[in-house]
Write an enzyme that holds these catalytic residues in place. Structure first.
Site, PDB file in Angstrom:
ATOM      1  N   ASP A   7      -7.387   5.910   0.646  1.00 36.44           N
ATOM      2  CA  ASP A   7      -6.241   6.376   1.371  1.00 36.44           C
ATOM      3  C   ASP A   7      -5.132   6.005  -0.356  1.00 36.44           C
ATOM      4  O   ASP A   7      -4.668   5.632  -1.330  1.00 36.44           O
ATOM      5  CB  ASP A   7      -6.339   5.546   1.787  1.00 36.44           C
ATOM      6  CG  ASP A   7      -4.773   5.647   2.801  1.00 36.44           C
ATOM      7  OD1 ASP A   7      -4.103   6.728   2.987  1.00 36.44           O
ATOM      8  OD2 ASP A   7      -4.037   4.313   3.354  1.00 36.44           O
ATOM      9  N   ASP A   9      -0.906   5.846   1.241  1.00 39.02           N
ATOM     10  CA  ASP A   9       0.032   5.030   1.881  1.00 39.02           C
ATOM     11  C   ASP A   9      -0.704   3.828   1.846  1.00 39.02           C
ATOM     12  O   ASP A   9      -1.102   3.779   3.663  1.00 39.02           O
ATOM     13  CB  ASP A   9       1.411   5.663   2.541  1.00 39.02           C
ATOM     14  CG  ASP A   9       1.736   7.251   2.881  1.00 39.02           C
ATOM     15  OD1 ASP A   9       2.136   6.897   1.401  1.00 39.02           O
ATOM     16  OD2 ASP A   9       1.394   8.025   3.384  1.00 39.02           O
ATOM     17  N   ASP A 129      -5.978   1.408   4.391  1.00 39.99           N
ATOM     18  CA  ASP A 129      -5.900  -0.429   5.193  1.00 39.99           C
ATOM     19  C   ASP A 129      -5.387   0.099   6.389  1.00 39.99           C
ATOM     20  O   ASP A 129      -5.294  -0.765   7.264  1.00 39.99           O
ATOM     21  CB  ASP A 129      -4.059  -0.120   4.478  1.00 39.99           C
ATOM     22  CG  ASP A 129      -3.150   0.821   5.349  1.00 39.99           C
ATOM     23  OD1 ASP A 129      -3.716   1.972   4.483  1.00 39.99           O
ATOM     24  OD2 ASP A 129      -1.749   0.720   5.012  1.00 39.99           O
TER      25      ASP A 129
END
Length: 172
Positions: A7, A9, A129
């Site tokens: 990922d 961000d 996240d």
């Protein structure tokens, strides 16, 4: 060769530092990361939606410490794809590609996946996240700690808080 989905961000791009900086500019209030623990990004940052649709937000986000070195090391040994659910903010596509080109020049355009839902992603590992992406992933999952997930039990996901911890998983 094993495939790793990473990922952007909150994993490679330090959106929290960026939001904290913008929050101070907007409201004159300095937030400390620990104050944000357990809050969603929307709860933590009242102007979040305005910022993520503004020009330059994604392009000017700082890089998370050591992500460049370790992602390059992973890229040298594994089949790495940078996967971002960018379709919610279509203006982010060009900025995210430019950001990756600048900060991760060893990642080719063929390794960049901008999508809506990450449910379509098939790989051996996913580093993210957000539980919403990890919970439905069929490979091994690595939860990158951020304030919005720090108070939640990682469950079946392996939790890491730094890129050095990621490095230890793949290069014991």
């Amino acid at each position: 060769m094993k495939r790793i989905s990473i990922d952007m961000d909150g994993v490679m791009a330090d959106v929290y530092s960026h939001f904290i900086e913008l929050h101070k500019a907007d409201f004159g209030e300095t937030l400390i990361r620990e104050q944000l623990n357990g809050k969603t990004e929307d709860e933590a940052f009242p102007a979040l939606r305005r910022h993520v649709i503004s020009n330059g937000f994604f392009r000017n986000t700082p890089v998370i410490e050591n992500s460049q070195r370790i992602v390059q090391k992973l890229n040298d040994r594994f089949d790495v794809y940078i996967v971002s659910a960018a379709m919610e903010f279509p203006n982010s596509l060009v900025e995210k590609q430019a950001w990756l080109n600048e900060h991760f020049p060893f990642i080719s355009w063929k390794q960049m996946v901008f999508c809506g839902s990450k449910a379509i992603i098939r790989a051996d590992y996913m580093i993210d996240d957000h539980f919403k992406n990890l919970d439905y992933f069929t490979g091994e999952t690595i939860l990158f700690t951020q304030p919005h997930n720090v108070l939640t039990d990682a469950g079946k996901h392996k939790r890491v808080t730094t890129w050095e911890e990621v490095e230890k998983i793949f290069f014991p």
